[in-house]
Motif scaffolding. Structure first.
Motif: not given
Length: 445
Positions: A21-22, A25, A41, A44, A105
């Protein structure tokens, strides 16, 4: 109960998937303009924060156990996971949470540069509850399309090992609907600044996604043989997709690009998601070649149809998700000499089952997103003002800037940069004089 290697691997896989997930981002943040990088970012990160809490309270409960008409589980059966204390099933609950987080996301990329952060924060928990949880229950949790489900008895067992329908098609469909609701960015297809601003971010994000995808696909492996097949397929499909995307770019546009390489990798990862444990490595190469070339064409169609899918979520995730899910009807390996796809003499049963799953996923995600998105848009509004969009959503939504270059970064004080959500926006010279800030940002937007 003693901890086993399976428990350890599942926890490691969960951490790998959470890292996606990051990574997403960064991938999205690099693809958008400089003045919207932090916002992407943050979309997310906030998805991880909100879904992490929702999943523990009622989300996981809705994807397991006895259900309501085979559509979703009882939200209160495992509310707060109290009944799982002292059980290794807590690991499974944590692992499944990371899938829900990255799924929602993914949608954010379709509305980059122009969405209100608060509206997105409202959308996330509602969409996960109304769309994602029912899909996960129907296919993975014992619902209509699970092994003993009512639809399975009629149309056959759908194969969706890691989320071709539950994750990719659902998020891609939602992205399509939400992009239509929010509308085009100002100057879409005309403004040369609507382009990626940080290609290294994109490459780094794609690398993190590829790394995490080994946990995404492989976390549920039950045997060493299955794990090996999943690992190899998760390596080779994105590799082949990257190559075919670059060749397609070279033929169509004259140059293979870094963005194309990263997008090809993601397209291949999406395509192998439903079939990672059910096709041969050679078939996985063929799947990657098809997905990479096809998605390279799909992402260009948004200009023809006027769809401002800002970061190609529809072209890559919906496109490759459909290819990977339906391909199982042709290339799925037989199990104990039975079934399989058409290429293995398995008949049309698997293709029918995959098609039914696609139709249900598109209808549920499309319909659910339409209702949720329209409700938010009608009440609090999903889109920032034109003035805020011109100034940049990093500034207008977060009172921050991703970069500090020269005068732009000198003495930056978020308190002095009012956000357009409040009446204080009238006191913000940066927002009331966007042309000055725009002139500075355009040099690196």
């Amino acid at each position: 109960m003693e901890i086993t290697a399976q428990h350890v691997w599942l926890m490691i896989s969960a951490a790998m998937v959470l890292l996606m997930t990051p990574g997403l981002g960064l991938f999205y943040g690099g693809m958008t303009r400089a003045k919207a990088a932090l916002n992407m970012i943050m979309m997310s990160f906030i998805s991880a924060g909100i879904v992490g809490v929702v999943w523990i309270l009622w989300g996981y409960s809705m994807t397991t156990g006895d259900g309501v008409l085979g559509v979703f589980g009882n939200p209160f059966a495992s509310f707060g996971l109290q009944n799982l204390l002292g059980s290794p099933d807590l690991i499974k609950a944590g692992y499944s949470a990371t899938f829900a987080i990255v799924t929602v996301a993914l949608i954010s990329g379709a509305i980059a540069d122009r969405a209100k952060f608060g509206a997105w924060a409202v959308f996330v928990p509602v969409w996960v509850t109304v769309v994602y949880c029912p899909l996960a229950y129907m296919i993975w949790g014992g619902g209509l399309m699970s092994a003993d489900g009512a639809l399975t008895a009629i149309f056959g067992q759908v194969i969706d090992f890691a989320g071709g329908a539950v994750v990719e098609i659902s998020s891609g469909t939602a992205a399509l609907v939400l992009a239509l609701i929010v509308g085009q960015r100002h100057g879409f297809a005309k403004d040369p600044n609507h382009r990626p601003h940080n290609v290294p971010f994109i490459m780094l994000g794609a690398a993190i996604l590829w790394f995490g995808w080994f946990g995404f696909n492989g976390g549920a492996a039950t045997t060493a043989e299955q794990a090996g097949l999943i690992w190899v397929n998760t390596l080779v499909t994105p590799a082949a997709a990257m190559l075919s995307w670059l060749v397609t770019e070279k033929i169509r546009h004259g140059h293979p690009t870094s963005l194309g390489a990263a997008s090809g990798v993601v397209a291949g990862l999406v395509a192998i998601t439903p079939s990672c444990a059910n096709i041969s490595p050679v078939a996985a190469i063929g799947l990657g070649l098809v997905a990479g070339a096809a998605c390279a064409v799909f992402v260009d169609l948004k200009y023809r149809f006027g769809l401002d899918d800002s970061l190609d979520v529809v072209g890559v995730h919906l496109g490759a998700g459909l290819i990977g899910t339906l391909a199982l009807g042709f290339i799925a390996l037989p199990v104990d000499g039975q079934g399989g796809g058409l290429f293995y003499g398995g008949g049309f049963e698997q293709l029918v089952a995959q098609s039914v799953a696609v139709v249900i996923t598109v209808l549920l995600s499309g319909g659910g997103t339409l209702v949720i998105g329209r409700a938010i848009n009608t009440t609090i509004g999903f889109r920032v003002s034109r003035e805020a969009e011109t100034a940049g959503v990093d500034l207008s939504e977060h009172a921050e800037s991703a970069y500090a270059f020269g005068e732009m970064g000198a003495g930056f004080n978020p308190a002095s940069q009012a956000v357009p959500h409040s009446p204080a926006v009238s006191h913000s010279p940066a927002v009331h004089n966007p042309a000055g800030r725009q002139a500075k940002e355009d040099s690196f937007a």
